[in-house]
Scaffold this motif. Structure first.
Motif, short mmCIF file in Angstrom:
data_model
loop_
_atom_site.label_atom_id
_atom_site.label_comp_id
_atom_site.label_asym_id
_atom_site.label_seq_id
_atom_site.Cartn_x
_atom_site.Cartn_y
_atom_site.Cartn_z
N LYS A 7 3.96 -8.70 0.48
CA LYS A 7 5.15 -7.88 0.38
C LYS A 7 5.17 -6.83 1.50
O LYS A 7 6.19 -6.65 2.20
CB LYS A 7 5.18 -7.19 -0.99
CG LYS A 7 6.41 -6.38 -1.26
CD LYS A 7 6.31 -5.74 -2.63
CE LYS A 7 7.47 -4.82 -2.90
NZ LYS A 7 7.33 -4.10 -4.16
N SER A 8 4.02 -6.15 1.69
CA SER A 8 3.96 -5.12 2.74
C SER A 8 4.20 -5.70 4.12
O SER A 8 4.96 -5.15 4.94
CB SER A 8 2.61 -4.41 2.67
OG SER A 8 1.60 -5.29 3.02
N GLU B 62 7.72 -6.37 4.48
CA GLU B 62 8.46 -5.16 4.79
C GLU B 62 8.27 -4.75 6.26
O GLU B 62 9.25 -4.40 6.96
CB GLU B 62 7.97 -4.03 3.89
CG GLU B 62 8.46 -4.16 2.46
CD GLU B 62 7.83 -3.14 1.53
OE1 GLU B 62 8.21 -3.10 0.36
OE2 GLU B 62 6.94 -2.38 2.02
N SER C 258 14.22 -12.33 3.32
CA SER C 258 13.97 -11.55 4.54
C SER C 258 13.58 -12.47 5.69
O SER C 258 14.08 -12.34 6.82
CB SER C 258 12.86 -10.55 4.30
OG SER C 258 13.24 -9.67 3.28
#
Lengths: 234, 533
Positions: free
Chosen positions: B371-372, B375, B264
């Motif tokens: 991770k959050s 995201e 990402s």
């Protein structure tokens, strides 16, 4: 008679000396056996007898009693000699008494024969005396000798010596009697008396000497025999 | 008449016979002499003289014979008596009576003969004494030998019984060493030493067997406890292995998440590049617009009408670009936070590698946070993308509007000048934006690199977890092997204990006696000392 008196006196003196010597020996030695009194007793009797005969023949005393004194002497001494021999052999009293009785009969018969007035009595007495003598010899050679076989050799030797000497000399007496005037008269009365004196002296002194020598020479050997004899004869 | 059984009697008889023969011969010779003398004298004498001569001759003959007889008999009797006595004593000596009296108080031949016989008697007695002494000694020696033989036999018998008793198992017996025979005493002493050693050894073995039995039981219990503890350990290790597996899975998941985050971020980076590119293009376009404005000077009037519209579009674009700037600023903040989180993740990861279970949870939290954030970053990025798309479309519209309004620009020379200035300002701003985007791109690259490093570290953590799992598995296998070994040991110990009990039962057949049992400890220590030997 002078020679005969001297002979008798000499014999008497010799007997006396022998008696003193034997008594001295008996006293010096430690011999308590009463039979040791026999030899001096015999010697004393004989000596007194010969002294009497010397006095009689010499005319001092006892006139004409030579013959009686001799046979009296023999009547006393010869049974004692027999007794002594039997005692040494430890014979029984019965045997001793028989032998002594026969001996006395022998002497008595001989006296009878010597003094007999008739030839019958004389030869009868001689025969009786001879038989009695043979009886004595028989007893000594058989019964008494049988009794001595249990004794020691020394005792037997002494016994035999005494026995043989006595028998041998006593055998001469009847022969001499036959040659004497009482018998066939070959020898004279003085010679007869001389021979008898020699025989008596030889028999008695010889007998006593043998006993003495037996004791002195092998005296200690004799002790057990003495004890045995005493115990047996007592 | 006489005892013919002894030599002495023979000697005596011989002497008597010789004496008799000698006397008889002497008498015969003397008789012949007297007879011949008488015959010669007889013719010359007569009467009384003849009688006297014959009487004298006969008397002389008798006296001579009697005297000779007396002499011979005396001598013979003396010698014969002594010899007979000596013969008797010799017989007694021959019969063993050595105490007979051989004293003879005479010093002639007979006395010397007695002395000689006495010496001979003493010598014989001494020899016999010696012989008897020797015989007694021999008898004593024989009795002693018999006694010793009996004693030896008895001792041997007793010793044999002792040996039999010892062979039957009674180790308390002792042979009698006090025997006469030295060899037997030596045998007895050796046997006693040997049986003493055997007794000590048996007692030692007995006590050792008891100790072994006891120790076997203890070891058996210990082994069983160890086996049980081993099972517990296996369970614990299995739990550890399961935990390690879970940790591995978690780390692997975290790694995957981080990989996605990295992707990402890379996408963000590429998007930022594109933004930059677009910004650069925008700058160029701005420049071109400036050029066009310059050109539009000529076309001012044509463009002027359109310029007003373009101004509005550009103002709209400006606001959009401002919006983008805000987002980018937000992204920049997010990126900074992500960077910090990544750093924390690194730290936690490092701690997790050293401490185990709890660290993984911390790390998980950090990873979730990362991770959050990732995201959120992705969402913002999408929003940027959409905004940029909107901007692009707007820009396209603006271009078309600009193209439509070119003529209007010409007409709006005055407006163009202003537009040109605005364009130049816009170019500066775009360039500034481009610089910001470039820094974003750079930061994002660094973030991606850090994330990749984090991923690598996570992989290492995963490998470590895997290794620890394998090791835990190996450990569990080892513990299981150890358990099986302990079971085998326990079986062996059981077997040993069984055999030890059998040995003790066998040893019970040996009777060591009360003293030996009482001295068990002493003998046990002696036995251990002997084990040392």
């Amino acid at each position: 008679m002078l020679v005969e008196t001297a002979v008798f006196a000499a014999v008497a003196a010799l007997m006396g000396v022998s008696t003193v010597a034997f008594v001295a020996f008996s006293l010096l030695g430690d011999h308590e056996n009463r039979y040791f009194l026999l030899p001096p007793a015999i010697m004393s009797i004989a000596g007194l007898s010969y002294a009497g005969m010397a006095a009689s023949s010499g005319g001092f005393a006892l006139e004409g009693l030579v013959l009686e004194l001799r046979y009296l002497d023999w009547l006393l001494t010869t049974p004692l000699i027999v007794m002594h021999i039997a005692v040494v052999a430890a014979a029984s009293r019965k045997t001793i008494a028989a032998a002594m009785g026969a001996d006395a009969l022998m002497i008595a018969a001989g006296y009878a024969a010597t003094t007999a007035a008739t030839p019958g009595v004389k030869w009868g007495g001689f025969a009786v005396s001879t038989v009695a003598f043979l009886a004595v010899v028989y007893l000594l050679l058989t019964t008494v000798t049988d009794g001595v076989r249990d004794e020691t050799a020394a005792v037997q030797g002494t016994f035999r010596t005494l026995r043989d000497l006595t028998i041998a000399l006593w055998l001469v007496y009847p022969v001499i009697w036959l040659l004497s005037p009482s018998g066939f008269g070959v020898i004279t009365a003085p010679d007869y008396h001389f021979i008898i004196a020699v025989l008596d002296t030889t028999a008695k002194v010889g007998f006593t000497s043998i006993v003495t020598f037996s004791i002195t020479r092998v005296g200690d050997l004799f002790a057990e025999a003495e004890t045995t004899a005493t115990a047996t004869t007592a | 008449m006489t005892d013919t059984q002894t030599p002495g009697s023979v000697l005596t008889r011989s002497l008597n016979t010789k004496s008799f023969l000698g006397i008889a011969g002497f008498a015969l010779l003397l008789g012949v002499t007297v007879w011949t003398r008488w015959l010669s004298i007889r013719g010359s004498v007569s009467g009384e003289a003849e009688t006297a001569v014959l009487s004298a001759l006969v008397t002389t003959l008798f006296v001579a014979v009697v005297g000779a007889s007396l002499l011979v008999i005396t001598l013979v009797r003396d010698t014969a008596g002594a010899l007979g006595f000596l013969n008797e004593k010799a017989a007694q000596i021959e019969a063993g009576e050595f105490d007979v009296n051989l004293d003879a108080p005479r010093y002639d031949e007979v006395g010397r003969l007695f002395a000689a016989v006495r010496s001979m008697r003493d010598a014989i007695a001494m020899r016999i004494d010696e012989l008897e002494t020797a015989q007694r000694e021999a008898e004593v020696a024989q009795r002693e030998a018999e006694r010793q033989a009996e004693s030896l036999a008895a001792s041997a018998e007793r010793m044999s019984e002792t040996f039999d008793a010892a062979a039957a198992g009674d180790l308390s017996v002792r042979a009698d060493e006090d025997v006469d025979a030295e060899a037997l005493a030596t045998i007895a002493a050796s046997f006693n030493d040997m049986i003493g050693d055997v007794e000590t050894t048996v007692e030692g073995v007995r006590s050792f067997a008891a100790e072994v039995d006891e120790a076997s039981t203890e070891i058996d219990d210990t082994a069983r406890q160890l086996a049980a503890q081993g099972d517990d350990v296996v369970e614990v290790i299995d739990g550890i292995a399961d935990n390690a597996d879970d940790q591995y899975d978690t780390v692997r998941d975290a790694s995957g998440e981080l990989s996605n985050l990295s992707a990402s971020i890379e996408e963000i980076a590429s998007s930022s590049d594109e933004v930059a590119t677009k910004s650069a293009d925008a700058a160029e376009i701005g420049n071109a617009g400036n050029d066009a404005a310059t050109e539009a000077v000529t076309e001012m009037e044509a463009i002027r009408e359109r310029t007003e519209a373009s101004i509005e579009k550009v103002e709209q674009l400006e606001s959009e670009m401002d919006r983008i700037g805000e987002i980018v600023t937000l992204i920049d903040d997010i990126a900074e936070q992500t960077n910090i989180l990544a750093l924390n993740a690194n730290i936690e990861a490092a701690r997790a590698g050293g401490a185990g279970g709890d660290a993984s949870e911390g790390f998980e939290v950090v990873a979730n946070e990362v991770k959050s954030l990732a995201e959120e970053t992705a969402e913002k990025t999408d929003e940027i993308e959409s905004r940029i798309e909107t901007l692009q479309s707007t820009a396209s519209d603006t271009v078309s509007e600009m193209r439509e309004t070119g003529e209007r620009v010409e007409r709006g020379v005055e407006t163009i000048d202003d537009s040109a200035e605005l364009l130049l300002e816009m170019v500066d701003t775009v360039e500034d934006a481009n610089d910001g985007v470039q820094s974003i791109s750079k930061a994002t690259d660094e973030q991606a690199t850090a994330t990749e490093e984090a991923v690598a570290m996570m992989d290492e953590v995963a490998e470590l977890s895997e290794a620890s799992t394998a090791e835990a598995t190996d450990a569990a296998e080892l513990v299981e092997e150890q358990n099986s070994d302990l079971d085998a040991v326990s079986d062996r110990i059981d077997d040993l204990s069984r055999r030890t009990r059998r040995l003790r039962e066998q040893l019970e057949s040996f009777d060591g006696g009360g003293g030996a049992v009482a001295g068990l400890d002493a003998t046990g220590s002696a036995a251990s000392a002997a084990d040392d030997d």
